[in-house]
Motif scaffolding. Structure first.
Motif, PDB file in Angstrom:
ATOM      1  N   SER A 181       0.853  -1.192   0.102  1.00 41.67           N
ATOM      2  CA  SER A 181      -0.053  -0.051   0.068  1.00 41.67           C
ATOM      3  C   SER A 181       0.764   1.423  -0.077  1.00 41.67           C
ATOM      4  N   HIS A 182       2.137   1.081   0.358  1.00 43.88           N
ATOM      5  CA  HIS A 182       3.188   2.232   0.335  1.00 43.88           C
ATOM      6  C   HIS A 182       3.695   2.664  -1.035  1.00 43.88           C
ATOM      7  N   HIS A 183       4.141   3.750  -1.266  1.00 46.24           N
ATOM      8  CA  HIS A 183       4.825   3.972  -2.336  1.00 46.24           C
ATOM      9  C   HIS A 183       5.836   5.317  -1.882  1.00 46.24           C
ATOM     10  N   TYR A 184       7.061   5.402  -1.963  1.00 45.90           N
ATOM     11  CA  TYR A 184       7.649   6.699  -2.014  1.00 45.90           C
ATOM     12  C   TYR A 184       7.317   7.938  -2.991  1.00 45.90           C
ATOM     13  N   HIS A 185       7.081   9.045  -2.179  1.00 47.25           N
ATOM     14  CA  HIS A 185       6.624  10.055  -2.656  1.00 47.25           C
ATOM     15  C   HIS A 185       7.786  11.016  -3.623  1.00 47.25           C
ATOM     16  N   THR A 186       8.947  11.076  -3.139  1.00 44.86           N
ATOM     17  CA  THR A 186       9.808  11.830  -4.017  1.00 44.86           C
ATOM     18  C   THR A 186      10.555  11.043  -4.949  1.00 44.86           C
ATOM     19  N   ASP A 187      10.971  11.502  -6.099  1.00 45.04           N
ATOM     20  CA  ASP A 187      11.602  10.845  -7.146  1.00 45.04           C
ATOM     21  C   ASP A 187      12.930  10.405  -6.566  1.00 45.04           C
TER      22      ASP A 187
END
Length: 258
Positions: A181-187
């Protein structure tokens, strides 16, 4: 030194001075309100999140003002755990508000810091780069080499607060749900951490499959013995059905504690 440079120098000195005070204040709070159950969400975790936040902030070459916002938010983001796990982000935001107001900080800056802390609530929904940085710093460990060790600490902490040992298999399943359910937000964090995060997730899934396989084999073996107890005296002599069932339950408990 020109007037503008002098003003900038004074401005920076003020930021650095307040950051030193923040570090001392948060450290003092953790030491004076020590909770032995906080095996993970303690000062060490806070320092690790600050380090990650600084790393990400440096990549984006934030202004002094924005760097200050991100750093303070990272220091205060889990301070609410000292009173309760529930709604700890709200308490952290309240505590940082009190602290910054006591230092005469600009209300707009205070609001930015508070929003960064509140953005770490799960599921994370950061708005803007500063909130994204703090959120990614908080869950930086999902894509790190030491994820396994940190995850063990989180499970131990959850068990301590629950007052009972949390089943290892159950914990892995919940952790997999978090990963998916998680993803990193910054490139930057996506590029830096996604590959290792995927490896950590796959390792968890492999362990779950192995657990299920071993559990299935063990249950089949015990059930086979139970089915044959009445027909084979030599098996019955090794223990009653009740004893075998007790052994089965004991093995389950042993697995939970591993």
């Amino acid at each position: 030194m020109g007037i503008n440079n002098l003003n900038h120098h004074i401005y920076m000195m003020n930021y650095l001075d307040i950051l030193d005070q923040v570090r001392a204040h948060v450290s003092s709070l953790f030491h004076t309100n020590k909770d032995e159950r906080l095996i993970y969400h303690n000062l060490l975790h806070t320092e690790q999140v600050v380090k990650a936040a600084v790393k990400i902030a440096n990549h984006y070459q934030l202004s002094d003002h924005d760097f200050f916002v991100v750093s303070i938010a990272a220091w205060f983001h889990d301070i609410g755990y000292l009173t309760s796990c529930e709604k700890h982000e709200e308490r952290g935001a309240g505590l940082v508000k009190e602290f910054l107001e006591s230092k005469g900080a600009d209300p707009e800056l205070t609001s930015l810091v508070m929003n960064c802390i509140l953005a770490t609530r799960m599921p994370q929904r950061p708005v803007g780069l500063l909130e994204e940085i703090v959120c990614d710093a908080d869950l930086f460990h999902l894509g790190s080499e030491d994820f396994r060790e940190r995850n063990k600490l989180i499970r131990k902490e959850a068990s301590a607060f629950a007052g009972k040992d949390i089943d290892k298999h159950e914990w892995r399943l919940k952790t997999i749900m978090l990963f998916e359910s998680h993803h990193y937000h910054t490139d930057y964090c996506r590029d830096l951490l996604n590959e290792k995060k995927e490896m950590n997730l796959n390792e968890l899934k492999e362990k779950v499959i192995k657990d299920d396989h071993e559990k299935s084999k063990e249950e089949k073996a015990i059930n086979s013995v139970l089915e044959n107890t009445d027909h084979h005296p030599e098996i019955a002599a090794t223990g009653s059905k009740a004893q075998l069932m007790e052994k089965k339950e004991n093995k389950k408990e042993e697995k939970k504690k591993k």
